[in-house]
Enzyme design. Structure first.
Site, PDB file in Angstrom:
ATOM      1  CB  SER A 203      -0.945  -0.023   1.206  1.00  0.00           C
ATOM      2  OG  SER A 203      -1.827   1.088   1.178  1.00  0.00           O
ATOM      3  CG  HIS A 231      -4.139  -1.048  -0.548  1.00  0.00           C
ATOM      4  ND1 HIS A 231      -3.925  -0.926   0.810  1.00  0.00           N
ATOM      5  CD2 HIS A 231      -4.595  -2.316  -0.745  1.00  0.00           C
ATOM      6  CE1 HIS A 231      -4.244  -2.070   1.412  1.00  0.00           C
ATOM      7  NE2 HIS A 231      -4.647  -2.921   0.489  1.00  0.00           N
ATOM      8  CG  ASP A 327      -5.661  -5.700   2.649  1.00  0.00           C
ATOM      9  OD1 ASP A 327      -6.283  -6.748   2.927  1.00  0.00           O
ATOM     10  OD2 ASP A 327      -5.560  -5.254   1.488  1.00  0.00           O
TER      11      ASP A 327
END
Length: 387
Positions: A203, A231, A327
């Protein structure tokens, strides 16, 4: 006109004060929106609201911000031109580039990362769309909070250099010891099963980390499929795939629904869709879906990790790179329970140690490594090493 909204604080004051945010955007609507969003947050304050990059460069020493939210398209001096000038005046300034979802702006955002910007955030096409505005608000506040916290933990006179290829960073050859009072992280043994696929989740800070990593992974990519979830919104993933192909010198593209997964390819989850893997006869195939966000993300890492178990069982090897949130941790737990292995990037080399930190602190990792050590370790594991 430029409007300062908070007085400058003493640079050496106790670091309990709110993060000072400088908003630079030629849209009065965006400036006002961000100011209203940040006002209720106890750990941040809008230190200045400025119309152009030139205003920001001229006023940065007076404003003394911790974080700058910098628009790309502005009169007098645009964001990409202002970026190096701001960093020349304050090396450890956190700069978050803000842009609309066009290919041109995506390209500029990637260039900004290479010039020292910490992250980027896509602006909604219209702030009247409630869902888009709420996503923008949530992401912006989280990025300011987590990136600002990192720079405040650093020594006042130091700055965090951009990530560089492993050969340029020999001083990171050994992981730093944990801080005093922090317990040693639990390590699991690597799987006794041979890895058959490489899964990577990332991310914030991920684009730089991914390009550093895949540059060194040619021997793995040639023999095994590599699946990546970063992401990132649509258009940005298109550009990222092109960059990954360029630096790895291997085929890399946004995954297509139903395509068969093969060795020698890098598959990137397209922005705005979750990427899973399903059985397709004796082979594996990509399955994209337009379901709701998971862990506030779309695409999310957990669906990719979890779905890979049905196809590769204990042959799944997952890497969790820099990023906010957690995540990948739940999916990593399931990979380990199925007999696979997880590696996390260490805190010192991560832009934000959220995702890899969550995996490491959950006790599911077989190794927690500096970025420069991950590719060599993967090459050894895919070549038969089990330790």
């Amino acid at each position: 006109m430029s409007v300062a909204l908070a007085s400058s604080s003493t640079p050496n004051s106790m670091r309990q004060e709110p993060l000072r945010v400088m908003v630079v955007d030629d849209s009065v609507v965006i400036r006002g929106l961000i100011a209203r969003w940040l006002e209720p947050e106890p750990d941040m304050v809008v230190a200045a609201s400025l119309r152009t990059g030139l205003d920001a460069v001229n006023q940065i020493e007076r404003v003394n911000p911790d974080v700058a939210v910098l628009d790309i398209e502005m009169p007098d001096l645009d964001g990409i031109s202002a970026l190096p000038l701001l960093l020349a005046k304050k090396r450890n300034l956190i700069i978050i580039m803000a842009s609309t979802l066009t290919r041109r702006n995506a390209e500029i955002s990637f260039k900004a990362l290479s010039l020292g910007a910490s992250d980027y955030i896509p602006k909604p096409e219209s702030t009247r769309e409630a869902g888009a505005a709420e996503t923008f608000r949530h992401d912006l506040i989280q990025k300011i909070r987590h990136l600002g916290a990192k720079v405040r933990r650093a020594a006042p006179a130091s700055s965090s250099p951009p990530l560089a290829p492993a050969l340029d960073r020999p001083r990171e050859a050994r992981p730093a010891p944990p801080p005093v009072g922090q317990p040693q992280l639990v390590r699991r043994a690597f799987s006794t099963q041979a890895p058959r696929v490489l899964l990577i989740g990332s991310s914030t800070g991920g684009p730089q980390a991914l390009m550093t990593l895949v540059t060194e992974l040619g021997l793995v990519i040639d023999r095994f499929p590599v699946l990546i979830t970063q992401h990132m919104p649509p258009t940005f993933t298109t550009i990222l795939a092109e960059h990954l192909a360029r630096v790895s010198r291997r085929p890399a593209h946004e995954a297509l629904d139903g395509e068969v997964v093969r060795a020698g390819q890098i598959y990137l989850a397209p922005g705005g869709r979750h990427m899973r893997v399903v059985r397709h006869g004796a082979e594996a195939a990509i399955a994209l879906d337009d379901g709701p966000p998971i862990n506030f993300c779309k695409p999310a890492v957990d669906p990719m990790f979890i779905s890979a178990i049905d196809v590769w069982q204990g042959g799944a090897l997952a890497v969790v790179l820099t990023g906010m949130g957690s995540d990948g941790m739940r999916g990593g737990k399931e990979i380990v329970a199925a007999g696979g292995s997880v590696i996390a990037q260490d805190e010192a080399s991560s832009v934000v140690w959220g995702m890899p930190g969550a995996a490491a602190n959950a006790g599911i990792c077989a190794a927690v490594l500096p970025l420069c050590q991950i590719a060599p370790k993967l090459i050894r594991l895919f070549s038969g090493d089990r330790s």
